[in-house]
Write a protein that holds these residues in place. Structure first.
Motif, PDB file in Angstrom:
ATOM      1  N   HIS A 294       6.436  -6.026   7.317  1.00 12.30           N
ATOM      2  CA  HIS A 294       6.322  -6.821   6.094  1.00 12.30           C
ATOM      3  C   HIS A 294       5.428  -8.054   6.273  1.00 12.30           C
ATOM      4  O   HIS A 294       5.039  -8.694   5.295  1.00 12.30           O
TER       5      HIS A 294
ATOM      6  N   SER B  59      -0.568  -7.325   5.512  1.00 16.41           N
ATOM      7  CA  SER B  59      -1.030  -6.962   4.173  1.00 16.41           C
ATOM      8  C   SER B  59      -1.018  -5.436   4.024  1.00 16.41           C
ATOM      9  O   SER B  59      -0.866  -4.696   5.008  1.00 16.41           O
ATOM     10  N   GLY B  60      -1.206  -4.973   2.776  1.00 14.38           N
ATOM     11  CA  GLY B  60      -1.210  -3.531   2.539  1.00 14.38           C
ATOM     12  C   GLY B  60      -2.288  -2.812   3.321  1.00 14.38           C
ATOM     13  O   GLY B  60      -2.051  -1.736   3.905  1.00 14.38           O
TER      14      GLY B  60
ATOM     15  N   THR C 164      -5.490   5.619   0.360  1.00 11.47           N
ATOM     16  CA  THR C 164      -5.983   4.354  -0.206  1.00 11.47           C
ATOM     17  C   THR C 164      -5.275   3.966  -1.500  1.00 11.47           C
ATOM     18  O   THR C 164      -5.740   3.081  -2.220  1.00 11.47           O
TER      19      THR C 164
ATOM     20  N   ARG D  79      -1.315  -2.708   7.017  1.00 10.01           N
ATOM     21  CA  ARG D  79      -0.253  -1.721   7.260  1.00 10.01           C
ATOM     22  C   ARG D  79      -0.835  -0.312   7.284  1.00 10.01           C
ATOM     23  O   ARG D  79      -0.415   0.531   8.095  1.00 10.01           O
ATOM     24  N   GLN D  80      -1.792  -0.054   6.398  1.00 14.19           N
ATOM     25  CA  GLN D  80      -2.406   1.273   6.383  1.00 14.19           C
ATOM     26  C   GLN D  80      -3.183   1.507   7.682  1.00 14.19           C
ATOM     27  O   GLN D  80      -3.171   2.619   8.223  1.00 14.19           O
TER      28      GLN D  80
ATOM     29  N   ALA E 110      -3.101   2.135  -4.122  1.00 12.35           N
ATOM     30  CA  ALA E 110      -2.625   0.757  -4.313  1.00 12.35           C
ATOM     31  C   ALA E 110      -3.422  -0.274  -3.513  1.00 12.35           C
ATOM     32  O   ALA E 110      -3.021  -1.428  -3.427  1.00 12.35           O
ATOM     33  N   LEU E 111      -4.541   0.138  -2.912  1.00  9.84           N
ATOM     34  CA  LEU E 111      -5.389  -0.809  -2.204  1.00  9.84           C
ATOM     35  C   LEU E 111      -6.593  -1.153  -3.075  1.00  9.84           C
ATOM     36  O   LEU E 111      -7.063  -0.331  -3.856  1.00  9.84           O
TER      37      LEU E 111
ATOM     38  N   GLN F 171       0.915   7.751   1.917  1.00  4.22           N
ATOM     39  CA  GLN F 171       0.291   6.792   1.015  1.00  4.22           C
ATOM     40  C   GLN F 171       1.038   5.470   0.955  1.00  4.22           C
ATOM     41  O   GLN F 171       0.431   4.437   0.687  1.00  4.22           O
ATOM     42  N   ASP F 172       2.336   5.447   1.216  1.00  5.83           N
ATOM     43  CA  ASP F 172       3.115   4.211   1.145  1.00  5.83           C
ATOM     44  C   ASP F 172       3.404   3.716   2.556  1.00  5.83           C
ATOM     45  O   ASP F 172       4.389   4.114   3.181  1.00  5.83           O
ATOM     46  N   ALA F 173       2.547   2.854   3.058  1.00  7.10           N
ATOM     47  CA  ALA F 173       2.668   2.400   4.443  1.00  7.10           C
ATOM     48  C   ALA F 173       3.948   1.609   4.684  1.00  7.10           C
ATOM     49  O   ALA F 173       4.556   1.687   5.748  1.00  7.10           O
ATOM     50  N   LEU F 174       4.381   0.813   3.695  1.00  3.18           N
ATOM     51  CA  LEU F 174       5.567  -0.017   3.889  1.00  3.18           C
ATOM     52  C   LEU F 174       6.813   0.845   4.049  1.00  3.18           C
ATOM     53  O   LEU F 174       7.728   0.501   4.794  1.00  3.18           O
TER      54      LEU F 174
END
Length: 354
Positions: free
Chosen positions: A173, A176-177, A202, A180-181, A204-205, A117-120
């Motif tokens: 970085h 965008s979110g 999905t 990254r996903q 935080a998107l 869930q956290d792509a970063l």
């Protein structure tokens, strides 16, 4: 209560598809300062090629722990203590829970993949996305750096990354979110796995990007004939995207079946409570329904039904005897002593929910 609308018909189009992942009796224990607790208890489900199976439940019910156990990424304090997870790949069957490190490494990406869930956090900030996307092709396919780079560009284009040739040398970085996903999904499907586990993909998107990500997963599922295991607590997402659902509570699977049947006619009070909590056709000023109480402490799971303290149907047998996950229909199972009483009753022409 009206269930969230589905995008397809009320039939299970994938009922005859071969089972590619068969999880039977999976149990995971976690060692804590307060003692050992059972975070996942006797979990069983099947995922078929070309379908999406949703693991649905509140936070802390064991969904993500189940996923990490399957891919071999449990924390050192957690151990699989029982069960099997048979992956029927393209060449052989493998029990994921007993596979050694070498076998797991060979299967990672080629047969089983996961999207976090956290792509970063999942992407390495020190390497360009091109390097990270090319790595599976170099490790598993033995491609040269140049050939792997070409594959990476193709992947980026396939998941909708604009100008992939120029963005190949960008770092995580700089995206965008949502982008990254998409990159995470590209890495996961690079080697055409048999099973893709999507853990809250999905989170935080925004709504528009969520729809785009789920549409991408649908397309890739069909293109690669994958089984997708979608982990979520979003009822609307399950209604729209999943074919079948396994509802989890306090580490246990308490109901399974097609999404259409389960949402229209739940056979477990917890499933019914979840559906009632959705504000369908709500008007300003209306009160919101919720499930009273809270999930049990995993250090002190009751002897009988795990849902007994919050259940409006609870009786003496629920306190003393744990219900098993039994058939309540051709393709449905529920772990409840009184599944037929969950369905709304009618009094004087009005329905009355449990």
């Amino acid at each position: 209560m009206t269930a969230p609308a589905r995008h397809d018909t009320q039939t299970d189009h994938h009922a005859d598809n071969p089972t590619v992942l068969d999880v039977d009796g999976l149990s995971v224990e976690v060692r804590t300062i307060s003692g050992t607790l059972r975070a996942v208890n006797d979990v069983s489900f099947q995922a078929r090629r070309g379908e999406t199976l949703a693991l649905l439940g509140e936070s802390g019910c064991g969904k993500s722990m189940t996923a990490t156990a399957l891919v071999g990424l449990l924390e050192p304090v957690a151990d699989v203590v029982a069960g099997t997870a048979t992956l029927s790949g393209r060449s052989e069957q493998t029990d994921l829970l007993s596979a050694d490190r070498k076998k797991r490494r060979a299967m990672a990406g080629t047969e089983l993949a996961i999207v976090f869930q956290d792509a970063l956090t999942a992407l390495n900030p020190l390497y360009t996305v091109g390097t990270q996307l090319a790595e599976p092709f170099r490790i598993h396919k033995g491609l040269s750096a140049k050939a792997a780079k070409v594959k990476a560009v193709e992947l980026m284009a396939r998941v909708g990354i604009p100008q992939p040739e120029t963005r190949l040398n960008s770092y995580p970085h700089q995206f965008s979110g949502g982008m990254r996903q998409r990159l995470l999904i590209a890495m996961a499907v690079a080697l055409n796995p048999s099973v893709l586990i999507a853990d809250e993909p999905t989170t935080a998107l925004d709504v528009t990007v969520q729809a785009q990500i789920m549409a991408l997963l649908r397309d890739l599922r069909t293109e690669f004939d994958m089984a997708v295991v979608l982990i979520t607590h979003d009822l609307a997402l399950v209604a729209e995207e999943a074919d079948r659902v396994a509802v989890m509570y306090a580490g246990n699977v308490i109901e399974t079946g097609t999404v259409a049947e389960v949402f229209a006619d739940p056979k477990h009070p917890y499933t019914k409570g979840l559906l009632n909590s959705v504000p369908v056709n709500a008007r300003r000023g209306d009160g919101l329904q919720s499930i009273g109480g809270s999930p049990p402490d995993l250090h002190d799971i009751p002897e009988g039904c795990v849902y007994q303290e919050r259940c409006p149907l609870a009786r003496d047998i629920c306190v003393t005897t744990r219900p098993t996950l039994d058939h309540v229909g051709e393709q449905r199972k529920a772990a409840c002593h009184f599944p037929e009483e969950v369905t709304p009753r009618t009094r004087g022409g009005k329905s009355e929910d449990v």
